[in-house]
Design a protein around this motif. Sequence first.
Motif, short mmCIF file in Angstrom:
data_model
loop_
_atom_site.label_atom_id
_atom_site.label_comp_id
_atom_site.label_asym_id
_atom_site.label_seq_id
_atom_site.Cartn_x
_atom_site.Cartn_y
_atom_site.Cartn_z
N GLY A 20 -4.15 12.68 8.24
CA GLY A 20 -5.27 12.15 8.99
C GLY A 20 -6.33 11.50 8.13
N SER A 21 -6.22 11.64 6.80
CA SER A 21 -7.17 10.96 5.91
C SER A 21 -6.92 9.46 5.93
N THR A 22 -7.88 8.70 5.45
CA THR A 22 -7.79 7.24 5.45
C THR A 22 -7.54 6.71 4.05
N LEU A 23 -6.56 5.84 3.92
CA LEU A 23 -6.30 5.13 2.67
C LEU A 23 -6.83 3.71 2.83
N ALA A 24 -7.82 3.36 2.02
CA ALA A 24 -8.42 2.03 2.13
C ALA A 24 -7.43 0.95 1.70
N ALA A 25 -7.63 -0.25 2.19
CA ALA A 25 -6.77 -1.38 1.85
C ALA A 25 -6.75 -1.60 0.34
N GLY A 26 -5.63 -2.13 -0.13
CA GLY A 26 -5.57 -2.52 -1.53
C GLY A 26 -4.49 -1.84 -2.35
N THR A 27 -3.79 -0.86 -1.79
CA THR A 27 -2.71 -0.23 -2.55
C THR A 27 -1.63 -1.27 -2.85
N THR A 28 -1.29 -1.40 -4.14
CA THR A 28 -0.42 -2.49 -4.58
C THR A 28 0.52 -1.99 -5.67
N GLY A 29 1.75 -2.49 -5.63
CA GLY A 29 2.71 -2.18 -6.67
C GLY A 29 4.09 -2.67 -6.29
N PRO A 30 5.05 -2.57 -7.20
CA PRO A 30 6.42 -3.01 -6.89
C PRO A 30 7.11 -2.06 -5.93
N LEU A 31 8.06 -2.58 -5.18
CA LEU A 31 8.80 -1.81 -4.19
C LEU A 31 10.08 -1.26 -4.82
N ASP A 32 10.22 0.05 -4.76
CA ASP A 32 11.35 0.76 -5.36
C ASP A 32 12.18 1.38 -4.24
N TYR A 33 13.30 2.00 -4.61
CA TYR A 33 14.11 2.76 -3.64
C TYR A 33 14.51 4.07 -4.27
N GLN A 34 14.20 5.19 -3.57
CA GLN A 34 14.49 6.52 -4.07
C GLN A 34 15.05 7.38 -2.97
N SER A 35 16.12 8.03 -3.18
CA SER A 35 16.68 9.13 -2.41
C SER A 35 16.09 9.32 -1.03
N PHE A 36 15.49 10.51 -0.76
CA PHE A 36 15.05 10.88 0.58
C PHE A 36 13.95 9.96 1.08
N GLY A 37 13.06 9.56 0.19
CA GLY A 37 11.97 8.72 0.64
C GLY A 37 12.38 7.30 0.93
N GLY A 38 13.55 6.88 0.44
CA GLY A 38 13.97 5.50 0.66
C GLY A 38 13.07 4.55 -0.12
N TYR A 39 12.62 3.52 0.55
CA TYR A 39 11.76 2.54 -0.11
C TYR A 39 10.39 3.15 -0.39
N VAL A 40 9.86 2.88 -1.58
CA VAL A 40 8.60 3.48 -1.99
C VAL A 40 7.81 2.47 -2.82
N VAL A 41 6.51 2.39 -2.55
CA VAL A 41 5.63 1.55 -3.35
C VAL A 41 5.25 2.31 -4.61
N GLN A 42 5.64 1.79 -5.77
CA GLN A 42 5.23 2.37 -7.04
C GLN A 42 3.86 1.78 -7.36
N ALA A 43 2.82 2.46 -6.90
CA ALA A 43 1.48 1.87 -6.86
C ALA A 43 0.81 1.87 -8.22
N THR A 44 0.55 0.69 -8.74
CA THR A 44 -0.28 0.56 -9.94
C THR A 44 -1.75 0.57 -9.55
N GLN A 45 -2.03 0.32 -8.28
CA GLN A 45 -3.39 0.36 -7.75
C GLN A 45 -3.36 1.10 -6.43
N LEU A 46 -4.15 2.17 -6.32
CA LEU A 46 -4.20 2.99 -5.10
C LEU A 46 -5.56 2.83 -4.44
N GLY A 47 -5.53 2.51 -3.15
CA GLY A 47 -6.78 2.40 -2.40
C GLY A 47 -7.52 3.72 -2.37
N THR A 48 -8.81 3.66 -2.09
CA THR A 48 -9.64 4.86 -2.01
C THR A 48 -9.22 5.71 -0.81
N ILE A 49 -9.10 7.03 -1.02
CA ILE A 49 -8.73 7.94 0.05
C ILE A 49 -9.98 8.67 0.54
#
Length: 818
Positions: free
Chosen positions: A441-470
């Motif tokens: 229920g918390s809010t992640l502000a716009a701007g999370t950025t990074g390359p798109l990876d693929y991992q096991s259970f999570g499937g596609y995942v953003v490897q975020a070099t920049q994480l928006g404010t939570i």
Amino acid sequence: MATPRARRLITAASLSLVVAATMAALPGTANALSSDVVISAVYGGGGNSGAIFKNDYIELANTTGSAIDVSNWSVQYASAAGAVFQLTRLTGSIPAHGRYLVQEAAGAAGTTALPTPDAIGTIPMSGTSGVVALVTSQIPLVGCGISCSTAPNVKDLVGYGATANVEGSAAPALTNTTADARTGTLADTDNNAVDFVSGVPKATNSAGTTVSADDPDGPGGPGDPTPGTTRIHDIQGSGRISPIVGQNVTNVPGIVTAVRVTGNSRGFWFQDPGADADPLTSEGLFVFTGSTSPTVVIGDSVLVTGRVTEYRPATGAQALTELGGAINTIRLSGGNALPAAVPVTFPDAFTKSGSLEAQPLEPSSYVLDWLEVHEGMRITIAEDTRLISPVNTEFSELWVTLKPGQNPTPRGGSLYKSYDDPNSGRLMILALNGAPAANVGSTLAAGTTGPLDYQSFGGYVVQATQLGTITEGGLKRQKVLPPKKQGDLSVATYNVENLAANNPAAKFARLAEAVVTNLGTPDILALEEIQDNNGATDNGVVAADQTVAKFIAAIQAAGGPTYAWRSIDPNDGTDGGEPGGNIRQVFLFNPARATFVDRPGGDADTAVSVVRERPTSNQVSLSVSPGRINPTSSVWSSSRKPLVGEFLYDGNKQLFVIANHLNSKGGDYPLTAAVQPPVRSSEVQRVKQATEIHDFVKDLSDKSAGRARVIVLGDLNDYQFSPALQTITGNGTLLKTLIDTLPADQRYSYVFDGNSQVLDHILISPAIKGYSYGVVHINAEFADQASDHDPQIVRILTGCDVTPLPIRCLPGSPVVDQ
């Protein structure tokens, strides 16, 4: 259900999907001229004093216009006088009119690496005299003496220096600075002395990369700063599997966009800033360096040489296209601008059916296709989003929804309500620089950025070099209201996640506080995942008395009653869970509120049965109490067996409680599986287990003429709409699924892959008339967890054995926010 994290724990190198060549060669006829594949060069001085190359090598050449599959072939080496051949297995194929490089052992000297090899062996070849055979099998040559060129399956053979094991006469002896190479026409006259000449070592691989010892930094060499002809979009192609998988590529250009320097899956992502015109080809790619940290940094302009591979992180998962093998990276410059990140825009539908890898990509129609065409590329979440999982601070993982109106729960999650609706708005983020604790229920502000990876259970995942404010959403834990009548009986279930006596006291205190404060000290408490006294130590200990005693003491210290307990120790290593832990179910009960009816004889292998007190009576009891349901049946293999207990409450009212922890979902394909819908392989065993439970409850019902009060509860590891739950409940005719009595958006007790879902259950028989029920949300939605499951509670209300039910006997929930 414990959640394994696959990619982080993988220690093996990436696996490649081998593309079949267009032509398969037949075994060579002994002492015949090879018309397709020949040994084109041999060198045994690698790493010796004065050598330029670090490794020995064997080079093959395809003299035809078609690729030749060598995946079942080998190259074999013996010393000049030796009769024992050492073997290196080959994989893949040799391109038409191409070469194939086999790297062998390294020495202590040398300054230059070979081009990326097509196969790697460990044979220390002689730098003067020896024998090399090309064999169309992977069976070592034995017993051919000095006539191995005529042995079955020998395609070609070269003896060099002082050896009699040759075709015709021996090729020139080698030195640390010379190799033998087949003459320019690649002619095979079956005379080594005629076919080979001595010269400067010069090796070529199947990608066409050539490195010469007299000019290692020349054109195509590992030090050559000239971009190759292959681009990232050529590697990615317009489908899920690379069109050139298994091939080596040289000097692929791009800008480094992210780097991973932890775990056994280290590497970096790079992206070509010059996109092609095809919207189906990704411009980003992961470079896998294994346990070696890459030396590049974000913003570096690089040229990368390596082998194109497809990595599958789990059975049934899709494949991640990447560069692996012997990586060579040339850094051209630093501080370059990164390619612009693509805003995430998900279509409505999650995926199509069938084999995804056999179908064309449709990114405007399906979420999984949109993600695939951006694999490896920088993407960005351009708007504020909502967390639908708590932050896993250990691994800096979280899930958000890109579709905030999609199946929302009142507390901010995304409800998983059917197999057909996996919530297409979910997206996993892994913050490479760490993430703060935050709840659902918390809010992640716009701007999370990074390359798109693929991992096991999570499937596609953003490897975020920049994480928006939570921004924390203010989620509150829940508790149970006090009973309205003294005679009400409360029964709860709680998966305490591998609780063992050697766990920290703080874990016991947290769990005990939940029992006292949040659950209101239930009269009967069924616990799942109680481990033996020494936890995961695998030494044959199965007793859990110290674990349970420590928990009961912690409950007392938190202000609760002195619980009594009953359980049955399993046989060592038979009930699944963490190896050595021997998890089992345990009943805790408050002797002042409920009486346990002990009937001796129950043990790990004795089946409990239903006993009619007299032939004509509807009064039933258990043959043993506590007991286990058919524990020797194969349906319980490597899984917990249901624990059955007989209780009395409110005078002499009889209650049968069955505590469960069914087979986990381990082995099921992920929601992002390569074949849709995903295979649910674990369900087969769980349905069989459900049948055993159903049959036992039905026996209770039949022999009591429907009067038996029965509660089936615990971690059933399946959804309320699953075949397993329908089997246990007899499609609702034998038992009532209480989670279905809650409002539809509140039916969950666990969060996995961003889906709020049901694994834990309380089921009741029709003989239980008045009740109140609820899930107590204290763990699954919170970053700070005592367990990964939320407990549940049912309260049997007194004075409700009448028809019609009084108002207080009508179903309701005793659960409120703290």
